[in-house]
Design an enzyme around this catalytic site. Sequence first.
Site, PDB file in Angstrom:
ATOM      1  N   ASP A 179       8.012  18.761  27.342  1.00 34.71           N
ATOM      2  CA  ASP A 179       8.075  20.066  27.114  1.00 34.71           C
ATOM      3  C   ASP A 179       8.879  20.298  25.887  1.00 34.71           C
ATOM      4  O   ASP A 179      10.132  20.257  25.601  1.00 34.71           O
ATOM      5  CB  ASP A 179       8.850  20.573  28.360  1.00 34.71           C
TER       6      ASP A 179
ATOM      7  N   ASP B  95       4.940  30.527  30.340  1.00 34.00           N
ATOM      8  CA  ASP B  95       5.152  30.381  31.710  1.00 34.00           C
ATOM      9  C   ASP B  95       4.503  31.664  32.782  1.00 34.00           C
ATOM     10  O   ASP B  95       4.519  32.600  32.348  1.00 34.00           O
ATOM     11  CB  ASP B  95       6.645  30.276  32.039  1.00 34.00           C
TER      12      ASP B  95
HETATM   13  C1  GLA Z   1       9.530  25.704  30.458  1.00 32.12           C
HETATM   14  C2  GLA Z   1       7.915  25.349  31.133  1.00 32.12           C
HETATM   15  C3  GLA Z   1       8.182  25.252  32.461  1.00 32.12           C
HETATM   16  C4  GLA Z   1       9.387  24.570  33.053  1.00 32.12           C
HETATM   17  C5  GLA Z   1      10.477  24.661  32.616  1.00 32.12           C
HETATM   18  C6  GLA Z   1      11.597  23.676  32.990  1.00 32.12           C
HETATM   19  O1  GLA Z   1       9.987  26.960  30.727  1.00 32.12           O
HETATM   20  O2  GLA Z   1       7.180  25.944  30.360  1.00 32.12           O
HETATM   21  O3  GLA Z   1       6.858  25.200  32.997  1.00 32.12           O
HETATM   22  O4  GLA Z   1       9.016  23.154  32.887  1.00 32.12           O
HETATM   23  O5  GLA Z   1      10.859  24.771  31.275  1.00 32.12           O
HETATM   24  O6  GLA Z   1      13.057  24.162  32.282  1.00 32.12           O
END
Ligand code: GLA
Length: 541
Positions: free
Chosen positions: A285, A345
Amino acid sequence: MTSKSPLLSRVLWCALIVMLSALFIHAQTDLTGFWVFKAPRGDGTFTESYFELKQSGETITGNTVGGRAQSPVNEGAFRDGKLRFAVSFTGRGGQKGGTPQTLTTTYEGTLQGDKFAMTMTGGRGGRAGRGPTTGEFQRTKAEAAMPPAKLPLPALHDVRDNKLARTPPMGWNSWNKFAGAIDDKAVRGIADAMVSSGMKKAGYVYVNIDDTWELGRDANGNITSNTKFPNMKALADYVHSKGLKIGIYSSPGPKTCAGYEASYGHEAQDAKTFAAWGIDYLKYDWCSAGTIYTDADLQAVYQKMGDALLKAGRPILYSLCQYGNNKVWEWGAKVGGNCWRTTGDINDSWQSLDRIGFGTAVPGGIRKEGEPAPPGLTQYDIAQGATVGHWNDPDMLEVGNGHMTTDEYKTHFSLWCLLRAPLLAGNDLRDMSDDTKSILTNTDVIAIDQDPAGLPLKRVSQEGNTVVYMRPLKGGDIAVGMFNRGDRAADISVSWDSLGVAGKKLQVRDLWKHAAVTVSGDKYTANVSTHAVVMLRVTAK
Ligand code: GLA
């Protein structure tokens, strides 16, 4: 001079000394400089927020430092040993379903020696909705607050295909439901439930731990897990003993999105650690990497981990998570990616689902410094970018998390299957309603997602709030999804001609009713409820 009462005079003297020293301390205490708020999270780790403050009289100004964006310190005052200030953050629209939100965090502390005992209230609590957090506010150095240097990046090359994920990965991920409240016990329970609920039989295999498992590094620089995960190897063994696979999460930056230890400068070492633990899947990520690298570095940064995973000594599915920036579908496969996120997200709301599934939630291209972001694209626009082994990922499932209707969850699941998306359930598998279970284990719809031909979907029609997609399947069948995004029921039709099967003998199955559909004439018309879907499988002879 003789004292009338020695006790009284001693008390007066003491009071005077206390007042004078308090005055002296406050006169001497200039808060100008770098500060860190450190608070224990209860899992052996600390949250850390950095600030640069300026003091003028009793007024405190300044800003946050070290994050992606700097936010100003508001309403700052330091008086009688008490410090108070507020910081407002504006959430990124793209990350939170398109609704930018301003959240204010208030910090209040009392000077104790050279530190403040401080309470942070409100603000960026995340999904867990944290209450007030207490910790220490102490001086730090500029270097500690600033992101580390950009690492030299490898020249671009094509990373060898790991041959995993020949159909979109299926499993579960902790984030949507649990965020930071995930631990070893819950993961074991989820693995048990994946088997006992019939999910494993329906094809789900990966049990993926998202952010917040990390602690720090040992003396050799090896990444370690926090108190919520006492023994990752033992946990992986347990998940494997159920005939399942296990996934983990990291970031190319120094910190994960939740502010935990990440893989910056330890990429190859972490890949080896994950392999040694028995990890089968890595979600990688971007997050704090954005404070070090630019979007132009994305490909090289992801390639670095792609290469590291191939050398780690165990097949590890590679899931890129950088929210679809820089047209990742054009280079995700080259860096060894088996799937890549195409948006910010998701959250458990129709608005988020509709925007990500049907709207222009995919970043439209390369952001240039000082210029507005290019117009967004839809999942449909980029469907050609996914190929067998290398899938577009519109984010994890919210089915069963409680804030959408059964029809909306069916739309979510059907659309993800037509898009050939990874199917990572994001609910609590230990506690599923019959409705939720029947959606997640609908093997007729799952078969569309997992179709071995892995061809992209086509749009048959789009009128107002209705849209019809189709996808040719291996062996000649056709999957059809008739979606109603509107807020009242609508008749939706699909003509056999538009599917290329006019004049043929047809067998049609409704994949949610699990029943044959009687067809006559040159089209099929269904009355589709608000936010609902009719999903068909058409066999032409
Ligand atoms: C980001 C990702 C999410 C999750 C969070 C965890 O926002 O896009 O899917 O993994 O981090 O902190």
